[in-house]
Design a protein around this motif. Structure first.
Motif, PDB file in Angstrom:
ATOM      1  N   PHE A   7       0.779  -1.326   0.063  1.00  0.00           N
ATOM      2  CA  PHE A   7       0.078   0.050  -0.004  1.00  0.00           C
ATOM      3  C   PHE A   7       0.979   1.286   0.012  1.00  0.00           C
ATOM      4  CE2 PHE A   7      -3.254  -2.934   1.429  1.00  0.00           C
ATOM      5  CZ  PHE A   7      -4.235  -2.583   0.871  1.00  0.00           C
ATOM      6  N   GLN A   8       0.396   2.328  -0.842  1.00  0.00           N
ATOM      7  CA  GLN A   8       0.977   3.671  -0.774  1.00  0.00           C
ATOM      8  C   GLN A   8      -0.096   4.327  -0.264  1.00  0.00           C
ATOM      9  OE1 GLN A   8       2.439   3.712  -4.868  1.00  0.00           O
ATOM     10  NE2 GLN A   8       4.380   2.473  -4.439  1.00  0.00           N
ATOM     11  N   THR A   9       0.594   5.655   0.004  1.00  0.00           N
ATOM     12  CA  THR A   9      -0.452   6.896   0.475  1.00  0.00           C
ATOM     13  C   THR A   9      -1.078   7.217  -0.927  1.00  0.00           C
ATOM     14  OG1 THR A   9       1.332   8.250   0.478  1.00  0.00           O
ATOM     15  CG2 THR A   9       0.680   7.685   2.459  1.00  0.00           C
ATOM     16  N   SER A  10      -2.508   7.400  -0.864  1.00  0.00           N
ATOM     17  CA  SER A  10      -3.048   7.938  -2.162  1.00  0.00           C
ATOM     18  C   SER A  10      -3.325   9.800  -1.761  1.00  0.00           C
ATOM     19  CB  SER A  10      -4.548   7.333  -2.188  1.00  0.00           C
ATOM     20  OG  SER A  10      -5.231   7.639  -0.923  1.00  0.00           O
ATOM     21  N   ASP A  11      -3.462  10.205  -3.054  1.00  0.00           N
ATOM     22  CA  ASP A  11      -3.706  11.793  -3.050  1.00  0.00           C
ATOM     23  C   ASP A  11      -5.221  12.025  -2.477  1.00  0.00           C
ATOM     24  OD1 ASP A  11      -1.088  12.267  -3.929  1.00  0.00           O
ATOM     25  OD2 ASP A  11      -1.663  11.978  -5.856  1.00  0.00           O
ATOM     26  N   GLY A  12      -5.120  13.370  -2.166  1.00  0.00           N
ATOM     27  CA  GLY A  12      -6.716  13.902  -1.853  1.00  0.00           C
ATOM     28  C   GLY A  12      -6.794  13.778  -0.673  1.00  0.00           C
ATOM     29  N   TYR A  13      -8.198  14.507   0.001  1.00  0.00           N
ATOM     30  CA  TYR A  13      -8.563  14.605   1.345  1.00  0.00           C
ATOM     31  C   TYR A  13      -9.765  13.506   1.481  1.00  0.00           C
ATOM     32  CZ  TYR A  13     -10.724  16.184   5.414  1.00  0.00           C
ATOM     33  OH  TYR A  13     -11.397  16.109   6.484  1.00  0.00           O
ATOM     34  N   PRO A  14      -9.868  12.769   2.290  1.00  0.00           N
ATOM     35  CA  PRO A  14      -9.018  12.740   3.536  1.00  0.00           C
ATOM     36  C   PRO A  14      -7.739  11.831   3.366  1.00  0.00           C
ATOM     37  CG  PRO A  14     -10.838  11.219   3.600  1.00  0.00           C
ATOM     38  CD  PRO A  14     -11.014  11.643   2.386  1.00  0.00           C
ATOM     39  N   GLY A  15      -7.530  11.434   2.275  1.00  0.00           N
ATOM     40  CA  GLY A  15      -6.497  10.419   2.117  1.00  0.00           C
ATOM     41  C   GLY A  15      -6.678   9.123   2.577  1.00  0.00           C
ATOM     42  N   GLY A  16      -5.482   8.481   2.285  1.00  0.00           N
ATOM     43  CA  GLY A  16      -5.702   6.850   2.745  1.00  0.00           C
ATOM     44  C   GLY A  16      -4.705   6.089   1.884  1.00  0.00           C
ATOM     45  N   PHE A  17      -4.866   4.680   1.542  1.00  0.00           N
ATOM     46  CA  PHE A  17      -3.779   3.977   0.942  1.00  0.00           C
ATOM     47  C   PHE A  17      -4.575   3.200  -0.212  1.00  0.00           C
ATOM     48  CE2 PHE A  17      -3.277   4.712   5.380  1.00  0.00           C
ATOM     49  CZ  PHE A  17      -2.215   5.470   5.631  1.00  0.00           C
ATOM     50  N   VAL A  18      -3.630   2.918  -1.095  1.00  0.00           N
ATOM     51  CA  VAL A  18      -3.980   2.293  -2.207  1.00  0.00           C
ATOM     52  C   VAL A  18      -2.900   1.233  -2.531  1.00  0.00           C
ATOM     53  CG1 VAL A  18      -2.968   4.148  -3.806  1.00  0.00           C
ATOM     54  CG2 VAL A  18      -4.711   2.712  -4.786  1.00  0.00           C
ATOM     55  N   ALA A  19      -3.397   0.217  -3.166  1.00  0.00           N
ATOM     56  CA  ALA A  19      -2.422  -0.705  -3.682  1.00  0.00           C
ATOM     57  C   ALA A  19      -3.212  -1.421  -4.848  1.00  0.00           C
ATOM     58  CB  ALA A  19      -2.296  -2.012  -2.773  1.00  0.00           C
ATOM     59  N   GLU A  20      -2.223  -2.067  -5.893  1.00  0.00           N
ATOM     60  CA  GLU A  20      -2.595  -2.595  -6.948  1.00  0.00           C
ATOM     61  C   GLU A  20      -2.511  -4.234  -6.920  1.00  0.00           C
ATOM     62  OE1 GLU A  20      -2.463  -4.656 -10.984  1.00  0.00           O
ATOM     63  OE2 GLU A  20      -0.660  -3.943  -9.855  1.00  0.00           O
ATOM     64  N   SER A  21      -3.558  -5.005  -7.515  1.00  0.00           N
ATOM     65  CA  SER A  21      -3.254  -6.669  -7.517  1.00  0.00           C
ATOM     66  C   SER A  21      -3.895  -6.945  -8.690  1.00  0.00           C
ATOM     67  CB  SER A  21      -3.772  -7.209  -6.264  1.00  0.00           C
ATOM     68  OG  SER A  21      -3.570  -8.529  -6.174  1.00  0.00           O
ATOM     69  N   ASN A  22      -3.081  -7.497  -9.490  1.00  0.00           N
ATOM     70  CA  ASN A  22      -3.733  -8.276 -10.679  1.00  0.00           C
ATOM     71  C   ASN A  22      -4.718  -7.382 -11.621  1.00  0.00           C
ATOM     72  OD1 ASN A  22      -4.026 -10.263 -12.532  1.00  0.00           O
ATOM     73  ND2 ASN A  22      -5.509 -11.452 -11.248  1.00  0.00           N
ATOM     74  N   TYR A  24      -6.589  -4.920 -10.075  1.00  0.00           N
ATOM     75  CA  TYR A  24      -7.700  -4.175  -9.288  1.00  0.00           C
ATOM     76  C   TYR A  24      -6.812  -3.132  -8.550  1.00  0.00           C
ATOM     77  CZ  TYR A  24     -10.354  -8.662 -10.302  1.00  0.00           C
ATOM     78  OH  TYR A  24     -10.935  -9.666 -10.776  1.00  0.00           O
ATOM     79  N   MET A  25      -7.639  -2.223  -8.262  1.00  0.00           N
ATOM     80  CA  MET A  25      -6.978  -1.238  -7.199  1.00  0.00           C
ATOM     81  C   MET A  25      -7.818  -1.520  -5.973  1.00  0.00           C
ATOM     82  SD  MET A  25      -5.143   0.262  -9.215  1.00  0.00           S
ATOM     83  CE  MET A  25      -4.489   1.803  -8.089  1.00  0.00           C
ATOM     84  N   CYS A  26      -6.968  -1.403  -4.905  1.00  0.00           N
ATOM     85  CA  CYS A  26      -7.390  -1.787  -3.473  1.00  0.00           C
ATOM     86  C   CYS A  26      -7.085  -0.223  -2.465  1.00  0.00           C
ATOM     87  CB  CYS A  26      -6.869  -2.877  -2.952  1.00  0.00           C
ATOM     88  SG  CYS A  26      -6.813  -4.429  -4.125  1.00  0.00           S
ATOM     89  N   PHE A  27      -8.286   0.002  -1.969  1.00  0.00           N
ATOM     90  CA  PHE A  27      -8.363   1.219  -1.173  1.00  0.00           C
ATOM     91  C   PHE A  27      -8.481   0.932   0.307  1.00  0.00           C
ATOM     92  CE2 PHE A  27      -9.101   2.586  -5.511  1.00  0.00           C
ATOM     93  CZ  PHE A  27      -8.244   3.600  -5.723  1.00  0.00           C
ATOM     94  N   ILE A  28      -7.615   1.381   1.278  1.00  0.00           N
ATOM     95  CA  ILE A  28      -8.243   1.618   2.481  1.00  0.00           C
ATOM     96  C   ILE A  28      -7.983   2.957   3.193  1.00  0.00           C
ATOM     97  CG2 ILE A  28      -7.433   0.858   4.924  1.00  0.00           C
ATOM     98  CD1 ILE A  28      -6.171  -1.428   3.845  1.00  0.00           C
ATOM     99  N   GLU A  29      -9.090   3.428   3.446  1.00  0.00           N
ATOM    100  CA  GLU A  29      -9.364   5.098   3.889  1.00  0.00           C
ATOM    101  C   GLU A  29      -9.734   5.023   5.565  1.00  0.00           C
ATOM    102  OE1 GLU A  29     -12.302   8.203   2.775  1.00  0.00           O
ATOM    103  OE2 GLU A  29     -10.790   7.901   1.027  1.00  0.00           O
ATOM    104  N   PRO A  30      -9.146   5.610   6.415  1.00  0.00           N
ATOM    105  CA  PRO A  30      -9.405   5.905   7.763  1.00  0.00           C
ATOM    106  C   PRO A  30     -10.642   6.795   7.867  1.00  0.00           C
ATOM    107  CG  PRO A  30      -7.459   7.121   7.234  1.00  0.00           C
ATOM    108  CD  PRO A  30      -7.709   6.343   5.963  1.00  0.00           C
ATOM    109  N   GLN A  31     -11.619   6.338   8.798  1.00  0.00           N
ATOM    110  CA  GLN A  31     -12.688   7.259   8.933  1.00  0.00           C
ATOM    111  C   GLN A  31     -13.004   7.329  10.272  1.00  0.00           C
ATOM    112  OE1 GLN A  31     -15.364   7.969   6.177  1.00  0.00           O
ATOM    113  NE2 GLN A  31     -13.652   7.315   4.931  1.00  0.00           N
ATOM    114  N   ALA A  32     -12.791   8.747  10.716  1.00  0.00           N
ATOM    115  CA  ALA A  32     -13.303   8.997  12.122  1.00  0.00           C
ATOM    116  C   ALA A  32     -14.437   9.064  12.547  1.00  0.00           C
ATOM    117  CB  ALA A  32     -12.402  10.496  12.249  1.00  0.00           C
ATOM    118  N   LYS A  33     -15.133   8.608  13.439  1.00  0.00           N
ATOM    119  CA  LYS A  33     -16.439   8.429  13.754  1.00  0.00           C
ATOM    120  C   LYS A  33     -16.510   8.463  15.329  1.00  0.00           C
ATOM    121  CE  LYS A  33     -20.978   6.345  13.010  1.00  0.00           C
ATOM    122  NZ  LYS A  33     -21.942   5.591  12.582  1.00  0.00           N
TER     123      LYS A  33
END
Length: 86
Positions: A7-22, A24-33
Motif C-alpha cells: 500500500f502507498q498513500t493516495s492523494d486527496g482529502y481525507p487520504g488513505g492508502f492504495v495498492a494494485e493487485s492483478n 484491481y485497485m485496492c483502497f483503505i481509508e481511515p474514517q473518524a467516527k
C-alpha cells in the motif's frame, strides 16, 4: 496462493492508502467516527488504470474494518477467492 499487497498513500482529502493487485485497485481509508477510527476498504476495476474492467470505474466490493490490518486481510481474502482461472 499468497497475495502480498504494497500500500502507498493516495492523494486527496481525507487520504488513505492504495495498492494494485492483478489489475484491481485496492483502497483503505481511515474514517473518524465519534471517538474512534474505522477503516473503509474497497476494491475497484476499470477507469483505464490497469486495463481491467473497461473505461468506467466499477466498485466490486467494499466494507468496514476495525483496523487497517483487518481491512487488508479482508481485501486479500476477496482477491484470493476471485482470482481469474489460469
Amino acid at each position: 496462493m499468497s497475495i502480498d499487497l504494497v500500500f502507498q498513500t493516495s492523494d486527496g482529502y481525507p487520504g488513505g492508502f492504495v495498492a494494485e493487485s492483478n489489475g484491481y485497485m485496492c483502497f483503505i481509508e481511515p474514517q473518524a467516527k465519534d471517538s474512534h477510527i474505522n477503516y473503509q476498504w474497497l476494491i475497484q476495476e476499470g477507469g483505464g488504470w490497469t486495463h481491467r474492467g473497461g473505461a468506467s470505474v466499477n466498485t466490486l466490493i467494499e466494507g468496514t474494518a476495525m483496523s487497517s490490518t483487518q481491512a487488508e486481510e479482508q481485501i486479500i481474502k476477496w482477491l484470493e477467492e476471485n482470482q481469474p482461472e489460469t
